[in-house]
Motif scaffolding. Structure first.
Motif, PDB file in Angstrom:
ATOM      1  N   GLN A 157      15.722  48.856  23.059  1.00 50.35           N
ATOM      2  CA  GLN A 157      16.599  49.884  22.495  1.00 50.35           C
ATOM      3  C   GLN A 157      16.411  51.219  23.213  1.00 50.35           C
ATOM      4  OE1 GLN A 157      18.971  49.556  19.647  1.00 50.35           O
ATOM      5  NE2 GLN A 157      19.543  51.315  20.895  1.00 50.35           N
ATOM      6  N   ASN A 208      19.209  53.315  25.312  1.00 49.03           N
ATOM      7  CA  ASN A 208      19.524  54.728  25.079  1.00 49.03           C
ATOM      8  C   ASN A 208      19.326  55.535  26.355  1.00 49.03           C
ATOM      9  OD1 ASN A 208      19.927  54.065  22.424  1.00 49.03           O
ATOM     10  ND2 ASN A 208      17.921  54.791  21.736  1.00 49.03           N
ATOM     11  N   GLY A 232      31.018  56.170  15.812  1.00 46.45           N
ATOM     12  CA  GLY A 232      30.392  54.964  15.299  1.00 46.45           C
ATOM     13  C   GLY A 232      29.528  54.277  16.338  1.00 46.45           C
ATOM     14  N   SER A 233      29.138  53.044  16.025  1.00 51.73           N
ATOM     15  CA  SER A 233      28.264  52.331  16.946  1.00 51.73           C
ATOM     16  C   SER A 233      28.526  50.830  16.873  1.00 51.73           C
ATOM     17  CB  SER A 233      26.802  52.626  16.610  1.00 51.73           C
ATOM     18  OG  SER A 233      26.524  52.200  15.291  1.00 51.73           O
ATOM     19  N   LEU A 234      28.143  50.132  17.932  1.00 50.32           N
ATOM     20  CA  LEU A 234      28.261  48.684  17.978  1.00 50.32           C
ATOM     21  C   LEU A 234      26.873  48.100  17.794  1.00 50.32           C
ATOM     22  CD1 LEU A 234      30.355  48.568  21.262  1.00 50.32           C
ATOM     23  CD2 LEU A 234      31.233  48.537  18.920  1.00 50.32           C
ATOM     24  N   THR A 235      26.806  46.962  17.106  1.00 50.88           N
ATOM     25  CA  THR A 235      25.507  46.326  16.928  1.00 50.88           C
ATOM     26  C   THR A 235      25.470  45.046  17.743  1.00 50.88           C
ATOM     27  OG1 THR A 235      25.831  47.044  14.669  1.00 50.88           O
ATOM     28  CG2 THR A 235      23.794  45.874  15.162  1.00 50.88           C
ATOM     29  N   PRO A 290      19.538  42.937  17.299  1.00 49.58           N
ATOM     30  CA  PRO A 290      18.775  43.988  16.618  1.00 49.58           C
ATOM     31  C   PRO A 290      19.039  45.369  17.220  1.00 49.58           C
ATOM     32  CG  PRO A 290      17.354  42.787  18.116  1.00 49.58           C
ATOM     33  CD  PRO A 290      18.721  42.165  18.240  1.00 49.58           C
ATOM     34  N   TYR A 311      21.535  48.625  18.848  1.00 50.14           N
ATOM     35  CA  TYR A 311      22.800  49.291  18.606  1.00 50.14           C
ATOM     36  C   TYR A 311      23.159  50.129  19.828  1.00 50.14           C
ATOM     37  CZ  TYR A 311      20.500  53.783  18.151  1.00 50.14           C
ATOM     38  OH  TYR A 311      19.791  54.917  18.425  1.00 50.14           O
ATOM     39  N   GLY A 360      25.699  53.465  20.626  1.00 54.46           N
ATOM     40  CA  GLY A 360      26.638  54.458  20.118  1.00 54.46           C
ATOM     41  C   GLY A 360      27.925  54.412  20.928  1.00 54.46           C
ATOM     42  N   VAL A 361      29.064  54.367  20.240  1.00 52.97           N
ATOM     43  CA  VAL A 361      30.345  54.273  20.949  1.00 52.97           C
ATOM     44  C   VAL A 361      30.586  55.492  21.858  1.00 52.97           C
ATOM     45  CG1 VAL A 361      32.856  54.214  20.646  1.00 52.97           C
ATOM     46  CG2 VAL A 361      31.395  52.703  19.296  1.00 52.97           C
ATOM     47  N   PRO A 362      30.391  56.722  21.373  1.00 52.74           N
ATOM     48  CA  PRO A 362      30.632  57.858  22.281  1.00 52.74           C
ATOM     49  C   PRO A 362      29.697  57.860  23.493  1.00 52.74           C
ATOM     50  CG  PRO A 362      29.910  58.631  20.098  1.00 52.74           C
ATOM     51  CD  PRO A 362      30.048  57.162  20.008  1.00 52.74           C
ATOM     52  N   GLN A 363      28.449  57.449  23.289  1.00 49.14           N
ATOM     53  CA  GLN A 363      27.517  57.399  24.410  1.00 49.14           C
ATOM     54  C   GLN A 363      27.951  56.337  25.418  1.00 49.14           C
ATOM     55  OE1 GLN A 363      26.611  57.759  21.261  1.00 49.14           O
ATOM     56  NE2 GLN A 363      24.735  58.943  21.039  1.00 49.14           N
ATOM     57  N   PRO A 398      32.015  64.387  21.896  1.00 44.20           N
ATOM     58  CA  PRO A 398      32.007  63.571  20.681  1.00 44.20           C
ATOM     59  C   PRO A 398      30.619  63.366  20.085  1.00 44.20           C
ATOM     60  CG  PRO A 398      33.381  62.569  22.346  1.00 44.20           C
ATOM     61  CD  PRO A 398      32.652  63.701  23.020  1.00 44.20           C
TER      62      PRO A 398
END
Lengths: 285, 429
Positions: free
Chosen positions: A6, A10, A128-131, A134, A136, A138-141, A209
């Motif tokens: 994760q 990121n 929002g975010s996609l999973t 385990p 995730y 972030g959609v904007p990222q 965003p």
């Protein structure tokens, strides 16, 4: 392990945004050896442009990009024509002071025009975010990272597949020879500024965003952009990409594994280490 | 009977009117010559905290105006009825503003300038604990009273300063609220034992972290993660990943505006929320916070020193807020309500002193006793202990519910029922 993946995810996404900011810095240095200390201020201005388009006309950042980009290309071009051209022959110190002055001029113009308030947008299509298992994202990222990758691909195509792009590279390699070959070096310099500033603006648009703008927002990005350029290699486009991702990964992975408090320390430790061990950067020559 | 000719009538009448207006002007001129009392006010008016600085400025300006002009409608608010300070023959307060830029060194330099050049008799400021620490140092050195309404670092009143006074509560008082509330929640059958702390790393955050750890030990909680960052951060993902993994029940936060928005958005993207997110006001109570995150800000629990909802039990709060709203178009907030009260306390002390000599003002502050009914705060009053700390300063816990800050604890004073644990993101409307 979950944590590591994760954190890497990121770091990768954020790193691509850093890379996009670093791109202009690297390109301008590569082509004419000017350090643009005001670089992150253009990022700030682009964030404001995006904010106001959204606040006044509810223009989503997705839609704002095609408006903001040409505007900032022009702004970069103008910056070269009006200011940089005059200090090009001056000593390095004068150039540094010129862009340093530009930094303050732009920052305090923003203070005067928009006030010191922190401003952010909400209700963007990018939310929002996609999973994935385990993990995730972030959609904007994700959007910002994909846009950054796209921009790098386009720039690579431009530099290697078009005549103008090749002329730009030639200018970067040796401006005297380029001039004798009939390349309008002045135009190439202005072009580098246009592209460099537009790249920073693109990052600004897609940061909005998920980040907030204030006149001092550049502080959070300028040093990181410098570190990215050094890590990847001065003056190369690939270097900015590698450097940005590198800094993003170092910051997030080591931060998550050891202590987030020190994440900037890790990033700059790598920066110093690179200067000592391989001053030309990861992909520099 | 002698008839007064029209011409003479006009002449005499005109002269009379002229004299009258002249006398009025003379009186106005005389009152303008009344001595004013210069008071230095140091706050972050530019820079990242300028937003808060501006709202504090509004409240402090309003407080000075209430002291300087008669406001009988605001009785029993301290010094509302008379114009100026009665014991100083109606002398008015003259505020001299200085900009700390949110920077401790600038705050100190500006305080020195206020004292040396502007000859202020007392200084009020400076919001951030780090700036208050240095600015009050300058006042201490020069022997000028420094009144701090809103900084929350407990260390400020542990320095054995002679000239430093704080009207508001500090982090020890505030942090105790967190734990007392959690104890009450446990009595309702909730299981809470593990705490994670996410904090900015200057005086404000770092001190609060220390206090939280001491209380955690005293109350028998385990601190499973402590993450500090430099504000404003480019991202807080690494921090929140570690906190999620720590398996904490609650997160304690000391965060400024950009951080608070980022934390909220990152938690939403992670689709995770602890049982409770309990924070020390700061960025979480700036109006822009809710404006930016909207409903995503719901269920955050913050300590407050003040809430508009108190107006139900204390009508004075509503009346003062109405005046503020009429003037500035927004409501007062829990930060500038403290600033407002701080200036009134200083004015009351100067009035008690009946003098503008700094040592007389200091003595009056040390012996000040203002009853709670004369204030807009939920306190029993203002009385300073030997450290200069207001012994009656206290706080409340508020929860954001439907985009409003509602007092939820102490349960006896609650205007709404606390929502605990906070619902997961999927079940929020």
């Amino acid at each position: 392990m979950d944590l590591l993946v994760q954190a890497a995810l990121n770091g990768l996404l954020l790193g691509l945004v850093y890379a996009l900011v670093a791109l202009g810095l690297s390109l301008i240095w590569g082509v004419m050896e000017v350090v643009n200390l005001a670089h992150a201020e253009y990022l700030m201005l682009a964030m404001y442009a995006t904010y106001w388009l959204w606040a006044l006309g509810r223009v989503d950042p997705l839609v704002a990009a095609p408006v903001v980009l040409p505007l900032f290309f022009l702004l970069g071009w103008l910056t070269y024509r009006v200011l940089i051209r005059r200090v090009l022959a001056a000593p390095m110190v004068s150039q540094i002071f010129a862009t340093f002055g530009l930094l303050f001029f732009l920052r305090y113009s923003a203070f005067a025009a928009f006030g010191p308030n922190v401003r952010g947008i909400w209700q963007s299509h990018l939310a929002g975010s996609l999973t994935v298992g385990p993990w995730y994202v972030g959609v904007p990222q994700l959007a910002a990272a994909l846009v950054a990758l796209g921009a790098f691909a386009l720039l690579w195509l431009f530099l290697n597949r078009t005549k103008t792009g090749k002329a730009l590279q030639a200018t970067a390699q040796d401006r005297v020879v380029a001039q004798t070959l009939g390349i309008d070096v002045e135009q190439m310099f202005a072009l580098a500024w246009g592209i460099g500033i537009a790249a920073a603006a693109l990052a600004g648009v897609f940061l909005m965003p998920f980040y907030q703008v204030s006149p001092t927002v550049g502080d959070a990005f300028l040093l990181i952009a410098f570190a990215s350029v050094v890590l990847g290699g001065f003056g190369t486009v690939a270097g900015a990409l590698v450097g940005g991702i590198g800094i993003g990964l170092v910051e997030n992975v080591l931060g998550a594994l050891i202590a987030p408090t020190f994440k900037l320390l890790f990033a700059f430790a790598v920066f110093v280490l690179m200067l000592l061990v391989r001053p030309q950067g990861l992909v520099g020559e | 009977m002698k008839r007064i000719s029209r011409r003479r009538f006009l002449r005499y009448g005109g002269a009379g009117l002229l004299a009258l207006s002249g006398a009025e002007r003379l009186a106005a001129w005389a009152s303008a010559q009344e001595p004013t009392i210069p008071i230095g006010v140091v706050y972050p008016l530019t820079g990242a905290l300028a937003r808060i600085g501006a709202s504090i400025k509004n409240a402090v300006d309003l407080a000075a105006e209430i002291v300087n002009t008669p406001h009988p409608e605001l009785e029993p608010l301290v010094l509302a009825r008379p114009a100026g300070l009665p014991r100083l023959r109606g002398a008015r307060l003259r505020l001299i503003w200085a900009d700390s830029r949110g920077d401790p060194a600038t705050g100190r330099a500006e305080t020195e300038r206020l004292i040396e050049r502007e000859r202020v008799v007392a200084v009020v400021g400076a919001y951030q604990s780090a700036v208050t620490a240095t600015a009050s140092l300058a006042a201490e050195a020069k022997g000028i009273p420094f009144l701090n309404p809103e900084s929350s670092s407990p260390k400020l009143t542990e320095r054995n300063f002679k000239w430093f006074f704080r009207t508001g509560p500090h982090d020890v008082t505030f942090t105790k609220l967190f734990f007392d509330m959690m104890e009450d929640l446990k009595k309702r059958g909730h299981r809470i034992s593990k705490i994670a702390i996410l904090s900015e790393d200057t005086e404000f955050g770092a001190t609060a972290v220390g206090v939280e750890k001491v209380f955690a030990q005293r109350y028998g909680y385990e601190v499973v993660a402590t993450e500090l960052y430099t504000s404003p951060p480019a991202s807080v993902e690494a921090e929140l990943l570690r906190i999620r993994r720590s398996g904490c029940d609650v997160i304690f936060g000391q965060n400024y505006l950009v951080d608070a928005v980022l934390i909220t958005r990152t938690l939403k993207q992670m689709r995770w929320f602890p049982q409770g997110l309990i924070v020390h006001d700061a960025g979480w109570v700036v109006p822009d916070y809710l404006q930016t995150v909207g409903d995503d800000g719901n269920y955050v629990l913050t300590r407050v020193s003040w809430a508009l909802g108190m107006g139900r039990r204390k009508p004075l709060v509503t009346r003062v807020n109405d005046l503020y709203r009429q003037r500035f178009g927004t409501d007062m907030d829990e930060t500038n309500a403290r600033s407002f009260t701080g200036l009134l306390a200083l004015a009351a002390a100067i009035n008690e002193a009946g003098s503008t000599r700094p040592d007389a003002i200091r003595q009056a502050l040390a012996g000040l006793s203002l009853p709670g009914r004369q204030l807009i705060m939920p306190w029993e009053g203002i009385e300073f202990d030997f450290r200069g700390q207001n012994r009656h300063a206290a706080g409340l816990m508020a929860q954001i519910l439907d985009r409003q800050y509602k007092v939820v604890w102490p349960f006896s004073l609650a205007e709404a029922d606390i929502v605990w644990p906070a619902p997961p993101w999927e079940r929020r409307g």
